[in-house]
Design a protein around this motif. Structure first.
Motif, PDB file in Angstrom:
ATOM      1  N   ARG A   1      49.074  13.404  29.281  1.00  0.00           N
ATOM      2  CA  ARG A   1      49.848  13.520  30.521  1.00  0.00           C
ATOM      3  C   ARG A   1      49.538  14.832  31.231  1.00  0.00           C
ATOM      4  NH1 ARG A   1      53.393  10.693  27.155  1.00  0.00           N
ATOM      5  NH2 ARG A   1      54.409  12.587  26.428  1.00  0.00           N
ATOM      6  N   THR A   2      49.322  15.893  30.488  1.00  0.00           N
ATOM      7  CA  THR A   2      48.943  17.174  31.084  1.00  0.00           C
ATOM      8  C   THR A   2      47.581  17.035  31.771  1.00  0.00           C
ATOM      9  OG1 THR A   2      50.196  18.370  29.414  1.00  0.00           O
ATOM     10  CG2 THR A   2      48.541  19.614  30.610  1.00  0.00           C
ATOM     11  N   ALA A   3      46.662  16.330  31.142  1.00  0.00           N
ATOM     12  CA  ALA A   3      45.350  16.099  31.739  1.00  0.00           C
ATOM     13  C   ALA A   3      45.472  15.291  33.013  1.00  0.00           C
ATOM     14  CB  ALA A   3      44.430  15.400  30.743  1.00  0.00           C
ATOM     15  N   LEU A   4      46.384  14.314  33.045  1.00  0.00           N
ATOM     16  CA  LEU A   4      46.600  13.536  34.262  1.00  0.00           C
ATOM     17  C   LEU A   4      47.066  14.427  35.397  1.00  0.00           C
ATOM     18  CD1 LEU A   4      48.317  10.279  32.942  1.00  0.00           C
ATOM     19  CD2 LEU A   4      46.015  10.498  33.900  1.00  0.00           C
ATOM     20  N   MET A   5      47.964  15.368  35.109  1.00  0.00           N
ATOM     21  CA  MET A   5      48.442  16.269  36.146  1.00  0.00           C
ATOM     22  C   MET A   5      47.280  17.084  36.715  1.00  0.00           C
ATOM     23  SD  MET A   5      50.717  19.627  36.358  1.00  0.00           S
ATOM     24  CE  MET A   5      49.201  20.509  36.250  1.00  0.00           C
ATOM     25  N   GLY A   6      46.425  17.597  35.844  1.00  0.00           N
ATOM     26  CA  GLY A   6      45.266  18.352  36.306  1.00  0.00           C
ATOM     27  C   GLY A   6      44.335  17.519  37.164  1.00  0.00           C
ATOM     28  N   ARG A   7      44.118  16.289  36.738  1.00  0.00           N
ATOM     29  CA  ARG A   7      43.268  15.384  37.525  1.00  0.00           C
ATOM     30  C   ARG A   7      43.885  15.076  38.879  1.00  0.00           C
ATOM     31  NH1 ARG A   7      42.009  10.078  34.556  1.00  0.00           N
ATOM     32  NH2 ARG A   7      40.806   9.767  36.463  1.00  0.00           N
ATOM     33  N   MET A   8      45.212  14.889  38.907  1.00  0.00           N
ATOM     34  CA  MET A   8      45.882  14.597  40.179  1.00  0.00           C
ATOM     35  C   MET A   8      45.756  15.782  41.127  1.00  0.00           C
ATOM     36  SD  MET A   8      47.545  12.381  42.032  1.00  0.00           S
ATOM     37  CE  MET A   8      48.199  11.145  40.910  1.00  0.00           C
ATOM     38  N   MET A   9      45.958  16.987  40.616  1.00  0.00           N
ATOM     39  CA  MET A   9      45.850  18.170  41.466  1.00  0.00           C
ATOM     40  C   MET A   9      44.430  18.303  42.025  1.00  0.00           C
ATOM     41  SD  MET A   9      48.828  19.410  41.674  1.00  0.00           S
ATOM     42  CE  MET A   9      50.381  19.186  40.842  1.00  0.00           C
ATOM     43  N   GLN A  10      43.432  18.019  41.198  1.00  0.00           N
ATOM     44  CA  GLN A  10      42.049  18.055  41.668  1.00  0.00           C
ATOM     45  C   GLN A  10      41.792  16.966  42.695  1.00  0.00           C
ATOM     46  OE1 GLN A  10      39.915  17.838  37.925  1.00  0.00           O
ATOM     47  NE2 GLN A  10      39.384  20.009  38.087  1.00  0.00           N
ATOM     48  N   LYS A  11      42.242  15.752  42.403  1.00  0.00           N
ATOM     49  CA  LYS A  11      42.017  14.621  43.309  1.00  0.00           C
ATOM     50  C   LYS A  11      42.636  14.881  44.682  1.00  0.00           C
ATOM     51  CE  LYS A  11      40.788  10.936  42.159  1.00  0.00           C
ATOM     52  NZ  LYS A  11      39.485  10.240  42.133  1.00  0.00           N
ATOM     53  N   MET A  12      43.811  15.535  44.675  1.00  0.00           N
ATOM     54  CA  MET A  12      44.493  15.810  45.929  1.00  0.00           C
ATOM     55  C   MET A  12      43.993  17.101  46.588  1.00  0.00           C
ATOM     56  SD  MET A  12      46.160  13.092  46.059  1.00  0.00           S
ATOM     57  CE  MET A  12      46.659  13.505  47.703  1.00  0.00           C
ATOM     58  N   GLY A  13      43.080  17.796  45.915  1.00  0.00           N
ATOM     59  CA  GLY A  13      42.469  18.984  46.496  1.00  0.00           C
ATOM     60  C   GLY A  13      43.365  20.207  46.517  1.00  0.00           C
ATOM     61  N   VAL A  14      44.335  20.274  45.599  1.00  0.00           N
ATOM     62  CA  VAL A  14      45.271  21.405  45.602  1.00  0.00           C
ATOM     63  C   VAL A  14      45.215  22.222  44.322  1.00  0.00           C
ATOM     64  CG1 VAL A  14      46.843  20.303  47.251  1.00  0.00           C
ATOM     65  CG2 VAL A  14      47.206  19.983  44.797  1.00  0.00           C
ATOM     66  N   ASP A  15      44.237  21.961  43.475  1.00  0.00           N
ATOM     67  CA  ASP A  15      44.163  22.686  42.213  1.00  0.00           C
ATOM     68  C   ASP A  15      43.965  24.182  42.427  1.00  0.00           C
ATOM     69  OD1 ASP A  15      41.701  21.484  43.155  1.00  0.00           O
ATOM     70  OD2 ASP A  15      40.710  22.272  41.367  1.00  0.00           O
ATOM     71  N   ARG A  16      43.215  24.578  43.415  1.00  0.00           N
ATOM     72  CA  ARG A  16      43.030  26.011  43.690  1.00  0.00           C
ATOM     73  C   ARG A  16      44.297  26.645  44.240  1.00  0.00           C
ATOM     74  NH1 ARG A  16      37.011  25.537  46.171  1.00  0.00           N
ATOM     75  NH2 ARG A  16      35.974  25.237  44.171  1.00  0.00           N
ATOM     76  N   GLN A  17      44.996  25.935  45.122  1.00  0.00           N
ATOM     77  CA  GLN A  17      46.250  26.454  45.668  1.00  0.00           C
ATOM     78  C   GLN A  17      47.284  26.649  44.568  1.00  0.00           C
ATOM     79  OE1 GLN A  17      44.396  24.076  46.949  1.00  0.00           O
ATOM     80  NE2 GLN A  17      44.498  24.027  49.168  1.00  0.00           N
ATOM     81  N   LEU A  18      47.313  25.743  43.606  1.00  0.00           N
ATOM     82  CA  LEU A  18      48.266  25.842  42.504  1.00  0.00           C
ATOM     83  C   LEU A  18      48.025  27.113  41.693  1.00  0.00           C
ATOM     84  CD1 LEU A  18      50.591  24.565  40.924  1.00  0.00           C
ATOM     85  CD2 LEU A  18      48.892  23.310  39.591  1.00  0.00           C
ATOM     86  N   LYS A  19      46.768  27.517  41.582  1.00  0.00           N
ATOM     87  CA  LYS A  19      46.434  28.702  40.787  1.00  0.00           C
ATOM     88  C   LYS A  19      46.832  30.013  41.465  1.00  0.00           C
ATOM     89  CE  LYS A  19      42.609  26.442  38.469  1.00  0.00           C
ATOM     90  NZ  LYS A  19      41.161  26.336  38.357  1.00  0.00           N
ATOM     91  N   VAL A  20      47.051  29.998  42.779  1.00  0.00           N
ATOM     92  CA  VAL A  20      47.357  31.250  43.476  1.00  0.00           C
ATOM     93  C   VAL A  20      48.761  31.274  44.091  1.00  0.00           C
ATOM     94  CG1 VAL A  20      44.938  31.747  43.944  1.00  0.00           C
ATOM     95  CG2 VAL A  20      46.274  30.479  45.632  1.00  0.00           C
ATOM     96  N   VAL A  21      49.517  30.221  43.895  1.00  0.00           N
ATOM     97  CA  VAL A  21      50.872  30.173  44.438  1.00  0.00           C
ATOM     98  C   VAL A  21      51.734  31.236  43.753  1.00  0.00           C
ATOM     99  CG1 VAL A  21      51.797  28.467  42.817  1.00  0.00           C
ATOM    100  CG2 VAL A  21      52.680  28.555  45.134  1.00  0.00           C
ATOM    101  N   ALA A  22      52.725  31.747  44.479  1.00  0.00           N
ATOM    102  CA  ALA A  22      53.636  32.732  43.884  1.00  0.00           C
ATOM    103  C   ALA A  22      54.291  32.145  42.634  1.00  0.00           C
ATOM    104  CB  ALA A  22      54.695  33.132  44.902  1.00  0.00           C
ATOM    105  N   ASP A  23      54.409  32.949  41.598  1.00  0.00           N
ATOM    106  CA  ASP A  23      54.979  32.535  40.314  1.00  0.00           C
ATOM    107  C   ASP A  23      54.228  31.342  39.733  1.00  0.00           C
ATOM    108  OD1 ASP A  23      56.633  32.850  38.163  1.00  0.00           O
ATOM    109  OD2 ASP A  23      58.394  31.977  39.112  1.00  0.00           O
ATOM    110  N   HIS A  24      52.916  31.457  39.796  1.00  0.00           N
ATOM    111  CA  HIS A  24      51.995  30.395  39.386  1.00  0.00           C
ATOM    112  C   HIS A  24      52.333  29.791  38.022  1.00  0.00           C
ATOM    113  CE1 HIS A  24      48.343  28.702  37.635  1.00  0.00           C
ATOM    114  NE2 HIS A  24      48.297  29.703  36.796  1.00  0.00           N
ATOM    115  N   ALA A  25      52.606  30.619  37.044  1.00  0.00           N
ATOM    116  CA  ALA A  25      52.855  30.112  35.684  1.00  0.00           C
ATOM    117  C   ALA A  25      54.092  29.230  35.637  1.00  0.00           C
ATOM    118  CB  ALA A  25      52.985  31.267  34.701  1.00  0.00           C
ATOM    119  N   ALA A  26      55.164  29.642  36.282  1.00  0.00           N
ATOM    120  CA  ALA A  26      56.401  28.863  36.274  1.00  0.00           C
ATOM    121  C   ALA A  26      56.242  27.570  37.069  1.00  0.00           C
ATOM    122  CB  ALA A  26      57.553  29.691  36.823  1.00  0.00           C
ATOM    123  N   VAL A  27      55.582  27.642  38.215  1.00  0.00           N
ATOM    124  CA  VAL A  27      55.371  26.447  39.041  1.00  0.00           C
ATOM    125  C   VAL A  27      54.521  25.434  38.275  1.00  0.00           C
ATOM    126  CG1 VAL A  27      54.292  25.586  41.159  1.00  0.00           C
ATOM    127  CG2 VAL A  27      55.665  27.665  41.221  1.00  0.00           C
TER     128      VAL A  27
END
Length: 86
Positions: free
Chosen positions: A13-39
């Protein structure tokens, strides 16, 4: 269900989340969002508690481009917010 089966399921399920973020083109944004680890942790928790793993995996395999995730995606709001900061 054995503990090992549980862990394998959580990892899938964690891998699915990563794939979804990549598919939607937001994986890079997720890495730099404020409080990245908690989000990211909350996003993983939402994905782990979803009951649509098979449908999600099929959608990810079959979809080449999409503007938004499937309606059942528990991270849809997060993805929309991340898309708005591109």
């Amino acid at each position: 269900m054995s503990f090992l089966e549980y862990l394998i399921g959580v990892d899938a399920r964690t891998a699915l989340m990563g794939r979804m973020m990549q598919k939607m083109g937001v994986d890079r944004q997720l890495k730099v969002v404020a409080d990245h680890a908690a989000v990211t942790s909350r996003a993983v928790d939402r994905c782990r508690s979803c009951g649509h793993q098979d449908e999600c995996a099929a959608w990810l395999d079959e979809t080449t481009h999409a503007d938004h995730p499937p309606a059942y995606c528990r991270n849809g709001d997060l993805i929309a917010r991340l898309q708005s900061v591109r």
